[in-house]
Every structure is written in structure tokens, then in C-alpha cells.
Design an enzyme around this catalytic site. Structure first.
Site, PDB file in Angstrom:
ATOM      1  CD  GLU A 152     -70.122 -95.665-126.609  1.00 36.70           C
ATOM      2  OE1 GLU A 152     -69.374 -95.494-125.639  1.00 36.70           O
ATOM      3  OE2 GLU A 152     -70.272 -94.970-127.645  1.00 36.70           O
ATOM      4  CB  THR A 177     -75.133 -90.814-121.433  1.00 34.96           C
ATOM      5  OG1 THR A 177     -73.838 -89.989-121.222  1.00 34.96           O
ATOM      6  CG2 THR A 177     -76.153 -90.580-120.439  1.00 34.96           C
ATOM      7  CG  ASP A 184     -62.160 -90.958-126.886  1.00 35.97           C
ATOM      8  OD1 ASP A 184     -61.769 -89.875-127.231  1.00 35.97           O
ATOM      9  OD2 ASP A 184     -63.569 -90.778-126.486  1.00 35.97           O
TER      10      ASP A 184
END
Length: 398
Positions: free
Chosen positions: A176, A136, A245
Site C-alpha cells: 500500500e 503499517t 474504506d
């Protein structure tokens, strides 16, 4: 829950979810060099009701060498506090506290930071790092990369704030992704990540740890090729490749696939999306194996509308989860949808119309043996709250 807790609808991200094997082959386990890093997420103290005390009572603190506290934010080119209430304002009662002592109204530090101080006092060998970014909050790194020295100075100042001076033994960067796309796309350039880690090392010196969680995308032309991870390796103590993931119900119709495969297998949906491929790519680029930690997920990813037991089945969408569709803690799945098979070194489960993949004590033991054989520097877990109350998974790592 804070917005930061939302799991990523894309591969190889730090998700916001979540018979022991440690008696077997103890010599091999010890050879994995002992680093065991556990992420503790600040939002765990809300709906999950998982607190720093649980790191102790579960037995996890006895196993861990390091705790990564996630996440601090990156704003205006600087390291900033992520959630001040959870971090240093929340008042703890005696029964919630690591040492059984209640917070008082006038004490200068409360919240997770005070509890982490108490945890370190109880476990003197344990080190704590503050992790910045995550899925986020990685958008801020683009601004930070424009002036790495100023960014590094801001991070050092925040970690050494007089209110919690001495708590943090270093910094963990979870960008990220450098020069690639995550929640937003970054165009900082191939060298930006190297420049940021170089500045952090210069600012923090040799007595503090500088680590980085990085992509696990080893596909041709994938995210591992977007930044100079080999060049930056000289500035970090270790990397934490997010070897989970890889697959999930963001591909709503499937095919079903384990989210954390150790190796490739017949029918794997995408080449380069497995742990062994990630490690092989990083070492081939020139990153020393001992600077790589094995990433383990303490949660599963799942689909609904699945009729096939084995991987590769079709689905109608994500399986229901406690906090978010398509993801669930191990401690829930082991009871609700027990493993029915293994593939590529990890477990899967087909129950009713649902199909899940997750690691068990047995598969984590196998992965730990593999990591030792590869000469990796240890392991890390995302994240501690997904484990059972007695630390079933963490105890199977070491």
C-alpha cells in the site's frame, strides 16, 4: 496491540478492525466459483481475544477456501516475521487450542502457526497464505523492489522455514501502494509491482499461490493507474481489490457516506470510489474478471454529531470505537446501532448522534450475487474477528 494494528486514516486500506442469505438463489451463489479468502490478523490474539480456534468454532473454516495470515513485515528488502510471539511462541492451553490439546514447554512450534497447522488437519481442503505488508509495513517494499529476485528468495525461505515447513500454501503481498502514497509515499516506478510479482512467481513456481491485495481507487489519475496491474496479473493467481474504506471519518466533518458502496449513487462524495467502478476499471485495463475477488469488510465506519438519517450529512468527528475512533466490528454494531437503511448495496445506521455504514448478511448476499454475475473469482473478507461468534456474515457469502 502491535502498532501494525492501527487502522489507516485514508481510503481503501486494510483496516485493522474489523435471516442468512445463503439459502437464497443457491445456483447463483455456486457460480461465484467458490474462492472465499478470510484474513486472520496476528494481533487478534491480544485485546480482541480472537484465536485460530474461533475460525473453527464460528463455522468459518467450513466456509473458507483460504486463510490469509496478516501480516509479515518487509525489512531490508526481505520478508521478515511480523510478531514472533503471536506467530510461533505463544503457548496455548487445551481450551484455547483447535484440537483441545495443550501446548507443551518443549514442543518446537507454538503460537498461531501451530494452531493453523491443526486447523488444516481438521479441514484438509483449507489453504493458508502468509500476507506481507499492510498499511503499517508497506514502506519496506521500496527496498524490496530494488532487487526483486533477492526479495522473492527471502520470502520463499521464510515460508519454508523448517519450524513450520508445509504450513503455507503461498504468499499474499499487500503493498500500500506501489508508485503511490499510503502511510508513506513510494516512488519505485510504474513497473516495480510487476517486477516484484514476476520474481515471486519465478521463485515460488506453479505449485504455490501468489496473490496480491491491491488498491480499489478507480478515480481518474488514481492509484490504480500508478502501477501496471494488468501486466502483473499474469504472475498472480488472483487480486484482492480492497473495495472498502472508500469513505470514513478521516473526513471528520463528513459528508457521511458508506465505506463500502457496491455502486455509485446520487451524492457520492467521489467518483470512482465504489466496487463496481473498481472492477470495471481493472477489467478495462485487461485484468481478467476471474482473477478478481470481491472485498467485504466485517466492520463499519462511523461519524459522530450527525443529525441526518440518509447519507450526505455533516458530522463533528469520528464516532467512538472499541479500539479506535471511527471504526467498529460488525458484531458490536449490529447490537449497538442496528441498520436503518441501505444505499448502493450496503447498509447504514443512524442512532442518536452517530452514523455508521457496514455490511449485513442481506447486503453481503446481494454483493455475492453481483460478484457471480460479474464472473469474479470469489470473495475475501477483512477480517474474520469482526464477525459474530457463530459466523453470521461469513455464512452469508456462500
Amino acid at each position: 496491540m502491535p502498532a501494525v494494528a492501527a487502522a489507516a486514516p485514508a481510503p481503501d486500506t486494510h483496516a485493522a478492525a474489523a435471516q442468512t442469505h445463503d439459502q437464497a438463489t443457491p445456483g447463483v451463489r455456486a457460480a461465484a466459483d467458490g474462492k472465499l479468502v478470510g484474513y486472520f490478523a496476528e494481533w487478534d490474539v491480544y485485546q480482541r481475544d480472537y484465536h485460530v480456534k474461533n475460525i473453527d468454532t464460528s463455522g468459518s473454516a467450513d466456509q473458507l477456501t483460504h486463510v490469509n495470515y496478516a501480516f509479515g513485515n518487509v525489512q531490508g528488502g526481505k520478508c521478515t516475521v511480523g510478531d514472533s510471539f503471536a506467530d510461533y511462541e505463544k503457548t496455548y492451553t487445551a481450551d484455547q487450542s483447535v484440537d483441545g490439546q495443550a501446548d507443551t514447554w518443549d514442543q518446537p512450534l507454538r503460537g498461531n502457526f501451530n494452531q493453523l497447522q491443526k486447523l488444516k488437519e481438521k479441514h484438509p481442503g483449507l489453504k493458508v497464505l502468509w500476507s506481507f505488508g499492510g498499511w503499517t509495513w508497506s514502506g519496506g517494499f521500496a527496498e524490496a523492489a530494488k532487487n526483486p529476485a533477492a526479495f522473492a528468495e527471502s520470502c520463499h525461505s521464510l515460508l519454508e522455514d523448517e519450524r513450520w515447513a508445509g504450513l503455507f500454501d503461498g504468499i499474499d503481498i499487500d503493498w500500500e501502494y506501489p508508485n503511490a502514497c499510503g502511510l508513506s509515499c513510494d516512488e519505485s516506478g510504474r513497473e516495480a509491482f510487476t517486477e516484484v510479482t514476476k520474481a515471486l512467481r519465478a521463485e515460488f513456481g506453479g505449485d504455490k499461490l501468489v496473490t496480491a491485495a491491491i488498491t480499489a481507487d478507480a478515480s481518474d489519475g488514481g492509484k490504480l493507474e500508478a502501477a501496471d496491474y494488468a501486466g502483473a496479473a499474469q504472475y498472480v493467481d488472483w487480486y484482492l481489490p480492497m473495495t472498502y474504506d472508500y469513505f470514513g471519518a478521516w473526513d471528520a466533518q463528513g459528508p457521511t457516506a458508506p465505506h463500502s458502496p457496491l455502486t455509485a449513487y446520487d451524492g457520492i462524495p467521489k467518483e470512482g470510489f465504489d466496487t463496481s467502478a473498481t472492477v470495471a476499471k481493472l477489467t478495462s485495463l485487461g485484468v481478467p474478471a476471474e482473477k478478481l475477488l470481491l472485498g467485504l469488510g466485517f466492520y463499519g465506519r462511523g461519524w459522530d454529531g450527525v443529525t441526518q438519517d440518509e447519507p450526505g450529512g455533516t458530522a463533528t468527528g469520528p464516532a467512538p470505537g472499541t479500539y479506535e475512533q471511527g471504526i467498529e466490528d460488525y458484531k458490536v454494531l449490529k447490537e449497538r446501532c442496528p441498520a436503518t437503511g441501505t444505499v448502493a448495496g450496503t447498509a447504514y445506521a443512524h442512532c442518536g448522534n452517530q452514523w455508521w455504514s457496514y455490511d449485513t448478511p442481506e447486503t453481503i448476499g446481494g454483493k455475492s450475487d453481483w460478484a457471480a454475475q460479474q464472473g469474479l473469482g470469489g470473495s475475501f473478507v477483512w477480517e474474520l474477528s469482526g464477525d459474530t461468534a457463530d459466523g453470521e456474515l461469513i455464512k452469508s457469502v456462500r
